[in-house]
Design a protein around this motif. Structure first.
Motif, PDB file in Angstrom:
ATOM      1  N   LYS A  26      32.032  24.208  -2.605  1.00  0.00           N
ATOM      2  CA  LYS A  26      33.107  24.484  -3.584  1.00  0.00           C
ATOM      3  C   LYS A  26      34.099  25.475  -2.967  1.00  0.00           C
ATOM      4  O   LYS A  26      34.318  25.429  -1.755  1.00  0.00           O
ATOM      5  CB  LYS A  26      32.506  24.961  -4.909  1.00  0.00           C
ATOM      6  CG  LYS A  26      31.407  24.009  -5.394  1.00  0.00           C
ATOM      7  CD  LYS A  26      30.955  24.239  -6.792  1.00  0.00           C
ATOM      8  CE  LYS A  26      29.864  23.229  -7.131  1.00  0.00           C
ATOM      9  NZ  LYS A  26      29.394  23.332  -8.517  1.00  0.00           N
ATOM     10  N   HIS A 110      34.009  14.761  -8.637  1.00  0.00           N
ATOM     11  CA  HIS A 110      33.129  15.845  -9.080  1.00  0.00           C
ATOM     12  C   HIS A 110      33.542  16.277 -10.490  1.00  0.00           C
ATOM     13  O   HIS A 110      34.731  16.270 -10.829  1.00  0.00           O
ATOM     14  CB  HIS A 110      33.222  17.025  -8.098  1.00  0.00           C
ATOM     15  CG  HIS A 110      32.183  18.056  -8.353  1.00  0.00           C
ATOM     16  ND1 HIS A 110      32.318  19.001  -9.348  1.00  0.00           N
ATOM     17  CD2 HIS A 110      30.973  18.269  -7.791  1.00  0.00           C
ATOM     18  CE1 HIS A 110      31.223  19.753  -9.361  1.00  0.00           C
ATOM     19  NE2 HIS A 110      30.392  19.328  -8.434  1.00  0.00           N
ATOM     20  N   GLU A 182      25.340  13.790 -11.537  1.00  0.00           N
ATOM     21  CA  GLU A 182      25.341  15.228 -11.805  1.00  0.00           C
ATOM     22  C   GLU A 182      25.628  15.457 -13.282  1.00  0.00           C
ATOM     23  O   GLU A 182      26.796  15.462 -13.694  1.00  0.00           O
ATOM     24  CB  GLU A 182      26.415  15.919 -10.967  1.00  0.00           C
ATOM     25  CG  GLU A 182      26.229  15.761  -9.475  1.00  0.00           C
ATOM     26  CD  GLU A 182      26.906  16.885  -8.705  1.00  0.00           C
ATOM     27  OE1 GLU A 182      26.217  17.526  -7.914  1.00  0.00           O
ATOM     28  OE2 GLU A 182      28.098  17.133  -8.918  1.00  0.00           O
ATOM     29  N   ILE A 187      25.132  21.612 -14.075  1.00  0.00           N
ATOM     30  CA  ILE A 187      25.831  22.126 -12.891  1.00  0.00           C
ATOM     31  C   ILE A 187      26.095  23.617 -13.020  1.00  0.00           C
ATOM     32  O   ILE A 187      26.784  24.055 -13.952  1.00  0.00           O
ATOM     33  CB  ILE A 187      27.150  21.362 -12.658  1.00  0.00           C
ATOM     34  CG1 ILE A 187      26.840  19.902 -12.337  1.00  0.00           C
ATOM     35  CG2 ILE A 187      27.952  22.007 -11.526  1.00  0.00           C
ATOM     36  CD1 ILE A 187      28.056  19.041 -12.131  1.00  0.00           C
ATOM     37  N   GLY A 188      25.530  24.376 -12.108  1.00  0.00           N
ATOM     38  CA  GLY A 188      25.764  25.819 -12.067  1.00  0.00           C
ATOM     39  C   GLY A 188      25.193  26.565 -13.261  1.00  0.00           C
ATOM     40  O   GLY A 188      25.528  27.718 -13.497  1.00  0.00           O
ATOM     41  N   SER A 228      21.972  22.327 -10.377  1.00  0.00           N
ATOM     42  CA  SER A 228      20.971  23.394 -10.291  1.00  0.00           C
ATOM     43  C   SER A 228      19.742  23.007  -9.466  1.00  0.00           C
ATOM     44  O   SER A 228      18.616  23.378  -9.805  1.00  0.00           O
ATOM     45  CB  SER A 228      20.572  23.882 -11.686  1.00  0.00           C
ATOM     46  OG  SER A 228      21.697  24.433 -12.355  1.00  0.00           O
ATOM     47  N   GLY A 249      25.047  22.753  -5.046  1.00  0.00           N
ATOM     48  CA  GLY A 249      26.120  23.739  -5.015  1.00  0.00           C
ATOM     49  C   GLY A 249      25.574  25.104  -4.645  1.00  0.00           C
ATOM     50  O   GLY A 249      25.379  25.435  -3.471  1.00  0.00           O
ATOM     51  N   GLY A 250      25.253  25.915  -5.667  1.00  0.00           N
ATOM     52  CA  GLY A 250      24.840  27.303  -5.475  1.00  0.00           C
ATOM     53  C   GLY A 250      23.795  27.518  -4.392  1.00  0.00           C
ATOM     54  O   GLY A 250      23.955  28.384  -3.520  1.00  0.00           O
TER      55      GLY A 250
HETATM   56  P1  PGA Z   1      24.907  23.517  -8.533  1.00  0.00           P
HETATM   57  O1  PGA Z   1      26.184  22.560  -8.256  1.00  0.00           O
HETATM   58  O2  PGA Z   1      23.853  23.127  -7.551  1.00  0.00           O
HETATM   59  O3  PGA Z   1      25.446  24.905  -8.303  1.00  0.00           O
HETATM   60  O4  PGA Z   1      24.494  23.277  -9.941  1.00  0.00           O
HETATM   61  C1  PGA Z   1      26.002  21.198  -7.964  1.00  0.00           C
HETATM   62  C2  PGA Z   1      27.345  20.541  -7.780  1.00  0.00           C
HETATM   63  O5  PGA Z   1      28.271  20.880  -8.527  1.00  0.00           O
HETATM   64  O6  PGA Z   1      27.524  19.671  -6.896  1.00  0.00           O
END
Ligand code: PGA
Length: 270
Positions: A26, A110, A182, A187-188, A228, A249-250
């Motif tokens: 990101k 995304h 996703e 997400i996040g 996540s 992501g994270g």
């Molecule tokens: P996340 O993000 O692993 O931080 O939840 C995943 C993504 O948005 O691709």
């Protein structure tokens, strides 16, 4: 130590989907930070990691990272592209530019692009076409919001996103496309879909692809889960028959954690 082997999708002739671990950075990491991460990543990975490893740095770091990755099996993805070939689109980047900078893949659709930047299915379709035309492999993201799930509309939303996103892509295009499921609510947020919840949607996606493009195309398609994912939950997610990879992501921002994700097959105690 419990070693879990990937339950890959096997075709009758014995082919299977190679697992994919992709890190979506990101809007994180300067060029210096990206270079530091990748230098350490290359040292930490075995010369031939079992999964296909992809990282998606911000545009500014792509070229420097590509130079460092020469001769390495790690692949590079951009996080977005513009659908036009070139022209008066201030601030945008084309597929050809991304390809030239060293990317093999590009993330498209995304949920952050959909919700924060107003990208809708039709535009996402045009981006998929542009990516394929530029010789890039799209990582096509789809997923429902919490409200859509709670209202029982999850499958309708997923179906609409795939149908309109892929639209009239050919079987050959599909062979070069990866799908990432996703769920927006995961997400996040630290809230992961359970392996069973994720598998249900992955199977639905694969069946949809089979219905439209045939069993072989469906069996060969890499369908990644994202939302996540961490070194703690990846092995269990990956043990599901229709989950072929993770878009992270994270937990992809720290090199130690990313290396653990890549080595998910040897994670203990899941
Ligand atoms: P996340 O993000 O692993 O931080 O939840 C995943 C993504 O948005 O691709």
């Amino acid at each position: 130590m419990e070693i879990r082997m990937k339950a890959a999708v096997h075709l009758e002739d014995g082919k299977m989907v190679r697992p994919v671990i992709a890190g979506n950075w990101k809007m994180n990491k300067t060029v210096a930070e990206a270079v530091d991460f990748v230098s350490r990543l290359v040292k930490a990975l075995t010369p031939r990691p079992e999964p296909e490893v992809i990282i998606a740095p911000p545009f500014t770091a792509i070229q420097a990272v590509a130079e460092l990755l020469q001769g390495s099996p790690v692949r590079l993805a951009a996080q977005n592209l513009h659908e036009a070939e070139k022209g008066a689109y201030t601030g945008e980047i084309s597929g050809a530019m991304i390809r030239e900078a060293g990317c093999t893949h590009v993330i498209i659709g995304h949920s952050e692009r959909r919700t924060l930047f107003g990208e809708q299915d039709e535009r996402i379709h045009r981006k998929l076409v542009a990516a394929l035309a530029a010789g890039l492999k799209p990582i096509f993201c789809i997923g429902e919001t919490l409200q859509e799930r709670e209202e029982g509309r999850m499958k309708n939303v997923i179906e609409r996103q795939i149908k309109e996103g892929l639209n009239n892509l050919t079987a050959d295009d599909i062979r070069r496309t990866l799908v990432a499921y996703e769920p927006v609510w995961a997400i996040g947020t630290g809230r992961t879909a359970t392996p069973v919840q994720a598998e249900e949607v992955h199977r639905f996606i694969r069946e949809w692809i089979a219905g439209r493009y045939g069993n072989e195309a469906a069996a060969e398609m890499a369908i990644l889960y994202g939302g996540s994912v961490t070194p703690k939950n990846i092995a269990e997610l990956m043990s599901q028959p229709d989950i072929n990879g993770a878009l992270v992501g994270g937990a992809s921002l720290d090199v130690g954690s990313f290396v653990q994700l890549v080595a998910y097959q040897s994670i203990e105690g899941v």
